[in-house]
Scaffold this motif. Structure first.
Motif, PDB file in Angstrom:
ATOM      1  N   PHE A 153      -5.149  -9.637  -8.289  1.00  0.00           N
ATOM      2  CA  PHE A 153      -4.403  -9.230  -7.574  1.00  0.00           C
ATOM      3  C   PHE A 153      -5.492  -8.218  -6.464  1.00  0.00           C
ATOM      4  O   PHE A 153      -6.013  -7.410  -7.268  1.00  0.00           O
ATOM      5  N   ILE A 154      -5.207  -8.706  -5.358  1.00  0.00           N
ATOM      6  CA  ILE A 154      -5.508  -7.552  -4.191  1.00  0.00           C
ATOM      7  C   ILE A 154      -4.375  -6.367  -3.870  1.00  0.00           C
ATOM      8  O   ILE A 154      -3.286  -7.265  -3.868  1.00  0.00           O
ATOM      9  N   GLN A 155      -4.863  -5.675  -3.943  1.00  0.00           N
ATOM     10  CA  GLN A 155      -4.201  -4.045  -3.360  1.00  0.00           C
ATOM     11  C   GLN A 155      -3.813  -4.110  -2.518  1.00  0.00           C
ATOM     12  O   GLN A 155      -4.810  -3.585  -1.588  1.00  0.00           O
ATOM     13  N   ASN A 156      -2.941  -4.535  -1.423  1.00  0.00           N
ATOM     14  CA  ASN A 156      -2.654  -4.325   0.170  1.00  0.00           C
ATOM     15  C   ASN A 156      -2.190  -3.086   0.455  1.00  0.00           C
ATOM     16  O   ASN A 156      -2.562  -2.182   1.824  1.00  0.00           O
ATOM     17  N   PHE A 157      -2.067  -1.935  -0.254  1.00  0.00           N
ATOM     18  CA  PHE A 157      -1.973  -0.734   0.355  1.00  0.00           C
ATOM     19  C   PHE A 157      -3.299   0.107  -0.624  1.00  0.00           C
ATOM     20  O   PHE A 157      -3.373   1.323   0.423  1.00  0.00           O
ATOM     21  N   LEU A 158      -4.579  -0.549   0.083  1.00  0.00           N
ATOM     22  CA  LEU A 158      -5.528   0.414   0.012  1.00  0.00           C
ATOM     23  C   LEU A 158      -6.208  -0.023   1.461  1.00  0.00           C
ATOM     24  O   LEU A 158      -5.965  -1.586   1.935  1.00  0.00           O
ATOM     25  N   PRO A 159      -7.854   1.028   1.489  1.00  0.00           N
ATOM     26  CA  PRO A 159      -7.642  -0.159   3.153  1.00  0.00           C
ATOM     27  C   PRO A 159      -8.690  -0.822   3.401  1.00  0.00           C
ATOM     28  O   PRO A 159      -9.469  -1.515   1.900  1.00  0.00           O
ATOM     29  N   PRO A 160      -8.452  -1.616   4.231  1.00  0.00           N
ATOM     30  CA  PRO A 160      -9.680  -3.031   3.968  1.00  0.00           C
ATOM     31  C   PRO A 160     -10.951  -2.884   3.646  1.00  0.00           C
ATOM     32  O   PRO A 160     -11.273  -3.636   2.864  1.00  0.00           O
ATOM     33  N   ARG A 161     -11.525  -1.280   3.678  1.00  0.00           N
ATOM     34  CA  ARG A 161     -12.884  -1.327   3.625  1.00  0.00           C
ATOM     35  C   ARG A 161     -13.412  -1.240   1.914  1.00  0.00           C
ATOM     36  O   ARG A 161     -14.573  -2.098   1.755  1.00  0.00           O
ATOM     37  N   ILE A 162     -12.270  -0.659   1.749  1.00  0.00           N
ATOM     38  CA  ILE A 162     -12.557  -0.502  -0.157  1.00  0.00           C
ATOM     39  C   ILE A 162     -11.460  -1.701  -1.080  1.00  0.00           C
ATOM     40  O   ILE A 162     -11.755  -1.731  -2.459  1.00  0.00           O
ATOM     41  N   ARG A 163     -11.011  -2.315   0.088  1.00  0.00           N
ATOM     42  CA  ARG A 163      -9.064  -3.488  -0.800  1.00  0.00           C
ATOM     43  C   ARG A 163     -10.261  -4.759  -1.166  1.00  0.00           C
ATOM     44  O   ARG A 163      -9.735  -4.316  -2.736  1.00  0.00           O
ATOM     45  N   PHE A 164     -11.356  -5.224  -1.254  1.00  0.00           N
ATOM     46  CA  PHE A 164     -12.446  -6.454  -1.899  1.00  0.00           C
ATOM     47  C   PHE A 164     -13.061  -5.925  -2.751  1.00  0.00           C
ATOM     48  O   PHE A 164     -14.042  -7.092  -2.698  1.00  0.00           O
ATOM     49  N   GLN A 165     -13.463  -4.244  -2.569  1.00  0.00           N
ATOM     50  CA  GLN A 165     -14.170  -4.419  -3.471  1.00  0.00           C
ATOM     51  C   GLN A 165     -13.806  -4.278  -5.484  1.00  0.00           C
ATOM     52  O   GLN A 165     -13.012  -4.911  -5.535  1.00  0.00           O
ATOM     53  N   SER A 166     -15.408  -5.271  -6.058  1.00  0.00           N
ATOM     54  CA  SER A 166     -14.676  -5.450  -7.620  1.00  0.00           C
ATOM     55  C   SER A 166     -13.762  -4.524  -8.545  1.00  0.00           C
ATOM     56  O   SER A 166     -12.856  -5.462  -9.122  1.00  0.00           O
ATOM     57  N   HIS A 167     -14.364  -3.614  -8.549  1.00  0.00           N
ATOM     58  CA  HIS A 167     -13.143  -2.070  -9.049  1.00  0.00           C
ATOM     59  C   HIS A 167     -12.372  -2.365  -8.112  1.00  0.00           C
ATOM     60  O   HIS A 167     -11.326  -1.998  -9.451  1.00  0.00           O
ATOM     61  N   ASN A 168     -11.733  -2.774  -7.471  1.00  0.00           N
ATOM     62  CA  ASN A 168      -9.982  -2.365  -7.370  1.00  0.00           C
ATOM     63  C   ASN A 168      -9.703  -3.825  -7.012  1.00  0.00           C
ATOM     64  O   ASN A 168      -8.625  -4.003  -6.980  1.00  0.00           O
ATOM     65  N   ILE A 169     -10.451  -4.633  -7.507  1.00  0.00           N
ATOM     66  CA  ILE A 169      -9.462  -6.591  -7.823  1.00  0.00           C
ATOM     67  C   ILE A 169      -8.966  -6.288  -9.626  1.00  0.00           C
ATOM     68  O   ILE A 169      -9.252  -5.614 -10.002  1.00  0.00           O
ATOM     69  N   ILE A 170      -7.612  -6.219  -9.500  1.00  0.00           N
ATOM     70  CA  ILE A 170      -6.618  -5.707 -10.553  1.00  0.00           C
ATOM     71  C   ILE A 170      -6.904  -7.090 -11.173  1.00  0.00           C
ATOM     72  O   ILE A 170      -5.906  -8.270 -10.340  1.00  0.00           O
TER      73      ILE A 170
END
Length: 411
Positions: A153-170
Motif C-alpha cells: 500500500f502507498i499512503q496517499n496522505f503522506l507528502p510525495p517526497r516521503i510517500r514512496f520511501q521503503s519504510h512508508n510502504i505498508i
C-alpha cells in the motif's frame, strides 16, 4: 542479504531464508501481528492459523501443515497504519491535501475520485486516509517459476517526497506460489476485505500528543500491471476480445508480420504471420463502460460461469468502500506508455523501413540527435546515464521515461 551479512560478525545477522524471516516476525511480535492462511488440499478451503497458538488445525479430518506454496501470510493493516501515522505526524500536519481548482493535476488529490470522497465526509470530524493498493509478482529464481506476491500500500496522505520511501510502504500480505495460473486473488485478498469491512463500521482512533484523532482508511486507487489487473478485476487478458476495461470496443483479429530468424549459414527462416486480437482505430465510436452496468454483468457472469462482454466474475475489489471498479484502477504506466507507445514511436522514427515516411530520422540527423543526448548531464532525479540510441533494443523502462520527459523535444 547474504552479501550484507559478510561483515556483520559483531552484529545480529540478517535473515536469508524463509524460515529465518518467519522466525524474525515471531521474535518481534510486539511490532506486528502475523497470521497464516493455509489451503486445504481436499476442499480447497483457506483456513486461518494463529502462529502464537500451539494447537493443530484440522480440515477434512486432516491436520493442516504449511508447505512451500499452500499458504500465505497476512499482516493486519490497522496496526501498521497507526504506527505510520504516529511516525509521520509532523509531515501529515503540514501536507495540504486540498485539490487544485485550476484544472491542473499535480497529485492524486486533484482527481475526481478523491475529490468526491473528501466532499462526502467534509462535514464529519474524520481524517480520511487514502490508500493505493498494489499487487505484483517477483520471481525468486530464474531457474524456476516460483514467485513472491506481496500486497503493498502507498499512503496517499503522506507528502510525495516521503510517500514512496521503503519504510512508508505498508505490506499486508505475502504469497509464495509456483504458478500464476493457480493464483486466486479472491482468497488472497479476503482477509484484507474483512479487516476493511471492520474499519468501515468502526473508524479507528490514534492518540497523538495526548490528543485523540479519528481516522477512516479508504482504498481509493489500485495500481497493478496488465496481467495482474485482469486477475484482480476478473476480466479477460489484454490480448483477448472485449478486454478493454474502459470502453466496449470488441477487438478484431489481425495478422502481424514476425521478423525472420537468421541462421549461422546466412539462410533466413521465414515465419508465418501471427494472428492476434488488436483494438484497431476506426470511424466507429464505442461507448464507455458504466460502473453500475459493469457490476450487473459481473453478477451475470458469476451466475452463468461464463464471460459477459469481457467480464468473467465478480471482482473482490467491489467489496472495498468507495472503490470504483473501472476508474479506481489506473492505466498501467510502465508497459502502456513507456514500453508501449514511447518505444513504438522511437522505433518508427529510427527504423530504416520507414525511410519514405516524413517522420523518419535519417542517419546524419540520428547521429546529431545521439550526440546531443549523450552530451546531456542529467540531475540527481535521473538514475541512469544517457545511452546511445544504437543500444535502444536494451533500453529499460526508466530510460524511455527520461527520453520522454527530459531528453527529447516536446514538439
Amino acid at each position: 542479504m547474504e552479501i550484507l551479512n559478510i561483515d556483520r560478525e559483531m552484529c545480529d545477522k540478517l535473515p536469508t531464508h524463509k524460515k529465518q524471516i518467519l522466525n524474525l516476525f515471531r521474535k518481534h511480535k510486539d511490532l506486528i501481528k502475523m497470521f497464516f492462511f493455509v489451503k486445504c488440499s481436499a476442499c480447497h478451503k483457506t483456513v486461518k492459523i494463529d502462529p502464537d497458538k500451539s494447537e493443530q488445525v484440522k480440515c477434512c479430518n486432516k491436520m493442516l501443515s504449511k508447505r512451500e506454496t499452500n499458504f500465505f501470510v497476512y499482516l493486519p493493516m490497522q496496526e501498521q497504519l497507526s504506527r505510520s501515522i504516529k511516525n509521520n505526524w509532523s509531515y501529515i500536519e503540514e501536507f495540504d491535501t486540498s485539490s487544485n481548482e485550476d484544472g491542473c493535476y499535480s497529485d492524486v488529490h486533484d482527481g475526481e475520485i478523491l475529490k468526491n470522497i473528501f466532499k462526502l465526509y467534509e462535514n464529519q470530524d474524520l481524517n480520511i486516509l487514502s490508500l493505493c493498493l498494489n499487487v505484483d509478482g517477483a520471481n525468486r529464481f530464474k531457474s524456476n517459476k516460483f514467485s513472491l506476491w506481496p500486497i503493498q500500500f502507498i499512503q496517499n496522505f503522506l507528502p510525495p517526497r516521503i510517500r514512496f520511501q521503503s519504510h512508508n510502504i505498508i505490506v499486508t500480505g505475502l504469497l509464495y506460489t509456483e504458478s500464476e495460473a493457480n493464483l486466486n486473488f479472491r482468497d488472497y485478498l479476503l482477509p484484507l476485505v474483512y479487516e476493511f469491512s471492520g474499519m468501515k463500521e468502526n473508524n479507528f482512533c490514534v492518540n497523538i500528543n495526548d490528543q485523540d484523532y479519528v481516522f477512516k482508511a479508504i482504498i481509493s486507487h489500485c495500481c497493478v500491471d496488465l496481467p495482474a489487473k485482469s486477475k484482480i478485476q476478473e476480466t479477460k487478458q489484454f490480448g483477448g476480445y472485449d478486454a478493454c476495461t474502459y470502453c466496449e470496443i470488441p477487438g478484431e483479429k489481425v495478422q502481424i508480420e514476425r521478423s525472420n530468424d537468421k541462421r549461422k549459414k546466412g539462410n533466413k527462416v521465414h515465419k508465418k504471420p501471427a494472428e492476434c486480437v488488436r483494438y484497431v482505430e476506426g470511424d466507429v465510436e464505442h461507448p464507455l463502460r458504466d460502473e453500475v452496468d459493469t457490476l450487473k454483468k459481473m453478477l451475470i457472469a458469476s451466475g452463468e460461469n461464463d464471460a459477459v462482454n469481457g467480464i468473467k466474475d465478480v471482482s473482490c475489489l467491489v467489496a472495498f468502500e468507495h472503490f470504483n471498479i473501472l476508474h479506481s484502477i489506473s492505466i498501467e504506466y510502465m508497459h502502456c506508455i513507456l514500453l508501449g507507445n514511447q518505444k513504438r514511436i522511437l522505433n518508427l522514427f529510427l527504423d530504416s523501413k520507414n525511410k519514405s515516411c516524413p517522420y523518419y530520422i535519417p542517419p546524419k540527423k540520428k547521429k546529431l540527435l545521439n550526440d546531443r543526448i549523450m552530451a546531456i548531464k542529467p540531475n540527481a532525479d535521473v538514475v541512469r546515464k544517457p545511452r546511445s540510441l544504437e543500444q535502444k533494443a536494451d533500453f529499460k523502462a526508466s530510460e524511455y521515461k527520461f527520453l520522454l520527459l527530459y531528453y527529447l523535444p516536446s514538439n
